[in-house]
Design an enzyme around this catalytic site. Sequence first.
Site, PDB file in Angstrom:
ATOM      1  N   LYS A 116       0.829  -1.217   0.000  1.00 22.12           N
ATOM      2  CA  LYS A 116       0.000   0.000   0.000  1.00 22.12           C
ATOM      3  C   LYS A 116       0.864   1.269   0.000  1.00 22.12           C
ATOM      4  O   LYS A 116       0.545   2.231  -0.687  1.00 22.12           O
ATOM      5  CB  LYS A 116      -0.904   0.021   1.236  1.00 22.12           C
ATOM      6  CG  LYS A 116      -2.122  -0.877   1.127  1.00 22.12           C
ATOM      7  CD  LYS A 116      -3.029  -0.652   2.337  1.00 22.12           C
ATOM      8  CE  LYS A 116      -3.939  -1.817   2.619  1.00 22.12           C
ATOM      9  NZ  LYS A 116      -4.942  -2.082   1.595  1.00 22.12           N
ATOM     10  N   GLU A 200      -3.775   7.702   7.520  1.00 25.81           N
ATOM     11  CA  GLU A 200      -4.459   8.629   6.620  1.00 25.81           C
ATOM     12  C   GLU A 200      -5.723   9.172   7.262  1.00 25.81           C
ATOM     13  O   GLU A 200      -6.202   8.646   8.267  1.00 25.81           O
ATOM     14  CB  GLU A 200      -4.738   7.973   5.258  1.00 25.81           C
ATOM     15  CG  GLU A 200      -5.583   6.735   5.327  1.00 25.81           C
ATOM     16  CD  GLU A 200      -5.670   6.003   3.981  1.00 25.81           C
ATOM     17  OE1 GLU A 200      -4.668   5.940   3.245  1.00 25.81           O
ATOM     18  OE2 GLU A 200      -6.761   5.483   3.684  1.00 25.81           O
ATOM     19  N   HIS A 235     -15.781  -4.705   4.845  1.00 27.27           N
ATOM     20  CA  HIS A 235     -14.968  -4.356   3.682  1.00 27.27           C
ATOM     21  C   HIS A 235     -15.091  -5.355   2.537  1.00 27.27           C
ATOM     22  O   HIS A 235     -14.250  -5.414   1.659  1.00 27.27           O
ATOM     23  CB  HIS A 235     -13.497  -4.178   4.070  1.00 27.27           C
ATOM     24  CG  HIS A 235     -13.312  -3.273   5.241  1.00 27.27           C
ATOM     25  ND1 HIS A 235     -13.865  -2.018   5.299  1.00 27.27           N
ATOM     26  CD2 HIS A 235     -12.691  -3.453   6.421  1.00 27.27           C
ATOM     27  CE1 HIS A 235     -13.575  -1.470   6.451  1.00 27.27           C
ATOM     28  NE2 HIS A 235     -12.872  -2.318   7.154  1.00 27.27           N
ATOM     29  N   ARG A 292      -6.219  -7.283 -11.885  1.00 31.63           N
ATOM     30  CA  ARG A 292      -6.886  -8.486 -12.420  1.00 31.63           C
ATOM     31  C   ARG A 292      -8.311  -8.116 -12.816  1.00 31.63           C
ATOM     32  O   ARG A 292      -8.736  -6.988 -12.616  1.00 31.63           O
ATOM     33  CB  ARG A 292      -6.943  -9.551 -11.334  1.00 31.63           C
ATOM     34  CG  ARG A 292      -7.621  -8.995 -10.087  1.00 31.63           C
ATOM     35  CD  ARG A 292      -7.935 -10.032  -9.050  1.00 31.63           C
ATOM     36  NE  ARG A 292      -8.041  -9.435  -7.730  1.00 31.63           N
ATOM     37  CZ  ARG A 292      -9.116  -8.842  -7.235  1.00 31.63           C
ATOM     38  NH1 ARG A 292     -10.202  -8.729  -7.961  1.00 31.63           N
ATOM     39  NH2 ARG A 292      -9.113  -8.319  -6.030  1.00 31.63           N
TER      40      ARG A 292
HETATM   41  P1  ADP Z   1      -7.907  -3.724   2.448  1.00 31.36           P
HETATM   42  O1  ADP Z   1      -6.828  -3.830   1.410  1.00 31.36           O
HETATM   43  O2  ADP Z   1      -7.467  -4.220   3.802  1.00 31.36           O
HETATM   44  O3  ADP Z   1      -9.221  -4.281   2.007  1.00 31.36           O
HETATM   45  P2  ADP Z   1      -8.481  -0.969   1.674  1.00 31.36           P
HETATM   46  O4  ADP Z   1      -7.440   0.051   1.791  1.00 31.36           O
HETATM   47  O5  ADP Z   1      -8.766  -1.518   0.316  1.00 31.36           O
HETATM   48  O6  ADP Z   1      -8.113  -2.172   2.697  1.00 31.36           O
HETATM   49  O7  ADP Z   1      -9.827  -0.437   2.294  1.00 31.36           O
HETATM   50  C1  ADP Z   1     -10.967  -1.276   2.434  1.00 31.36           C
HETATM   51  C2  ADP Z   1     -12.196  -0.461   2.777  1.00 31.36           C
HETATM   52  O8  ADP Z   1     -11.954   0.313   3.975  1.00 31.36           O
HETATM   53  C3  ADP Z   1     -12.624   0.571   1.737  1.00 31.36           C
HETATM   54  O9  ADP Z   1     -13.460   0.012   0.742  1.00 31.36           O
HETATM   55  C4  ADP Z   1     -13.372   1.583   2.605  1.00 31.36           C
HETATM   56  O10 ADP Z   1     -14.676   1.099   2.874  1.00 31.36           O
HETATM   57  C5  ADP Z   1     -12.574   1.580   3.902  1.00 31.36           C
HETATM   58  N1  ADP Z   1     -11.522   2.665   3.958  1.00 31.36           N
HETATM   59  C6  ADP Z   1     -10.248   2.571   3.536  1.00 31.36           C
HETATM   60  N2  ADP Z   1      -9.579   3.731   3.734  1.00 31.36           N
HETATM   61  C7  ADP Z   1     -10.442   4.584   4.299  1.00 31.36           C
HETATM   62  C8  ADP Z   1     -10.363   5.958   4.757  1.00 31.36           C
HETATM   63  N3  ADP Z   1      -9.248   6.677   4.667  1.00 31.36           N
HETATM   64  N4  ADP Z   1     -11.478   6.509   5.274  1.00 31.36           N
HETATM   65  C9  ADP Z   1     -12.619   5.793   5.384  1.00 31.36           C
HETATM   66  N5  ADP Z   1     -12.761   4.522   4.985  1.00 31.36           N
HETATM   67  C10 ADP Z   1     -11.697   3.905   4.443  1.00 31.36           C
END
Ligand code: ADP
Length: 668
Positions: A116, A200, A235, A292
């Site tokens: 990430k 963040e 999620h 993908r």
């Molecule tokens: P992972 O890879 O663990 O699934 P992600 O970074 O893709 O994590 O985030 C998964 C979910 O978490 C997103 O779809 C959203 O719902 C929530 N999310 C991620 N970052 C934020 C943020 N900065 N603020 C609010 N919700 C977030």
Amino acid sequence: MFKKLLIANRGEICCRVIKTAKKMGIATVAVYSDADASALHVQMADEAVNIGAAPAKESYLKGETIIEVAKATGADAIHPGYGFLSENAHFAKLCADNNIAFVGPPVGAIEAMGSKSAAKNIMEKAGVPLVPGYHGEDQAEALIKQAADDMGYPVLLKAAAGGGGKGMRQVWSEAEFSDALAAAKREAVSSFGDDTMLVEKYLTQPRHVEIQVFCDSHGNGVYLFERDCSVQRRHQKVIEEAPAPNMPLHVREAMGEAALKAAKAIDYVGAGTVEFLYDVDGSFYFMEMNTRLQVEHPVTEMITGQDLVSWQLKVAAGDSLPLRQDELKVNGHSFEARVYAEDPDNDFLPATGTLRFLQPPIENEHVRVDTGVLQGDDVSVYYDPMIAKLIVWDEDRDKALQRLANALKEYRVNGLTTNLPFLYNLATSEQFKKVELDTGFIEKNSDQLFSKTEQDVADYLPLMVLSVLLKKQTLKPHATSADSNSPWNQVNAWRANESHQQVVSLEFNGTQYDVTVKQEDSAHPNYFQLLLGDTTIQIEGALEQENLIANIDGHRQRAVLVTDGNEMSLYTLNRAIHFQENTPDLGIEEADDAVGGLTAPMNGTVVKLLAEPGVNVAKDTPLLVMEAMKMEHTIKAPAAGTVTEFYFQAGELVDGGAELLNFEEAQS
Ligand code: ADP
């Protein structure tokens, strides 16, 4: 173009890829595990090769073996589907080393999006908007905390190596920061062996909007618009739609351009998805890129009229993209609902069992069912318990949503618990209809989405009673007579010289109902009077195989009745009703499911032991937490008593059905 394609996957996505390959005149090779010997994907492919035992590690994740199969069968390309090896750079490299085309991006692109933090650095340099935050290498707590203080709370801590929501913590104030960071790091180390953190800004009401991008190896790139995947549980996406409702055109264009910039920054080739958080003020931020084909790609196909798998194959074979950006148009609206074997009322715990009855809605230009299972198949502990993706399309969102609700009503599954009623509640909720969307949708509307429907009893009791009565008539009479008018040929409550009266007893939603039924006229064996309190209801019906036609006080309706012993399922026009016929207790003892070992409900990992061996605990005390299929499941004490021994330690893998611990019930 390729001559023969091996699909290194199973289930619906394998079937989906085979369909397109067939249309393009490409021969197909499937691979399968011991558990999948008679699976649909094996039946659909031109050839299929067994690659090992049921657990994915021993079959679908065995890259080297799959390459050997490709060589032996003469496949010149491999499509990895999603999951399994689809984002495995090592596997993509193996394909290249063996002169087999990998239907996916270049190795470097997969690697670039693996972390990430690294992905964010690349995107920052490319000018793609990021959620404000810190994603540097210096991991000093003071530094990370300063970044959090500067941007203001709430903030979100994320593990750089993270995925599946692990190693993620919301922090609501400065005072909570230290503890939260320590906890997130602990989780990150135990899940990924790496505690690098980024922080963040935590957006409190974002939507998840993602862009489908496509690039070829000649420097062309297009975006095929967006998908809104805000309806999530833990999620994980539940319902996706395209286009994103109420998103202005200029945002779509800006997001599409940003996604293309992201793809170009890593020299992307093939199908990719760039995920963004779309905030209430209209701003959007890069989250991650999936290298993908996504599970939810069909909604994009429905609104663009394109076959994304055929695009993937063409691009992998070195062709140019089939269309330019200005040739792509959004047409209508599409939804996808993920139909799962799982129990929404029990924390969405995956369900296993046999699909005893499976009747999907009929496919047409508005309804598409992508599935990899057949009636009689098992949904096992080994793989993702998705039964199908139900996809609908219509001219606009309201019409498409109505199609979705109708198709969900017509989706009939029996034999295991599914999320179909939950999906139906979602699709018909006012809030969803009114686009009150953000990633907290399910939690916010839980009262409505998880509601049990008690009012149904009055509506459906006559139908349930009729089902029991008609089912009984299909049983063989105990005595028969050659005279077709003889009462001995009947299996109802016939009595000489009086009207027949009987009590039908059934159980619905945990309540027992005893209903008195009269039958005045033995010439009409399918005609009954139901005595419900002071009212008498006339019911009449016919049952032919599963098809039930009922007439209840003059209202004629159709339903499908599926029975399995005493278990009955009625699929009416409006919903599925599951109930049980209570038969008289004949005094036969049931096997005692004695307490002793407590078993793992599925393959997974032991996360935590919660009880002290030898110490007394009350009934329902949590004893052990295990994780499977990305979810935690708590094993509780079945009675007051003691754990005498745990057979596994935290971190160990367990097979579904394995005894986890020994429990001795307290003597009362
Ligand atoms: P992972 O890879 O663990 O699934 P992600 O970074 O893709 O994590 O985030 C998964 C979910 O978490 C997103 O779809 C959203 O719902 C929530 N999310 C991620 N970052 C934020 C943020 N900065 N603020 C609010 N919700 C977030």
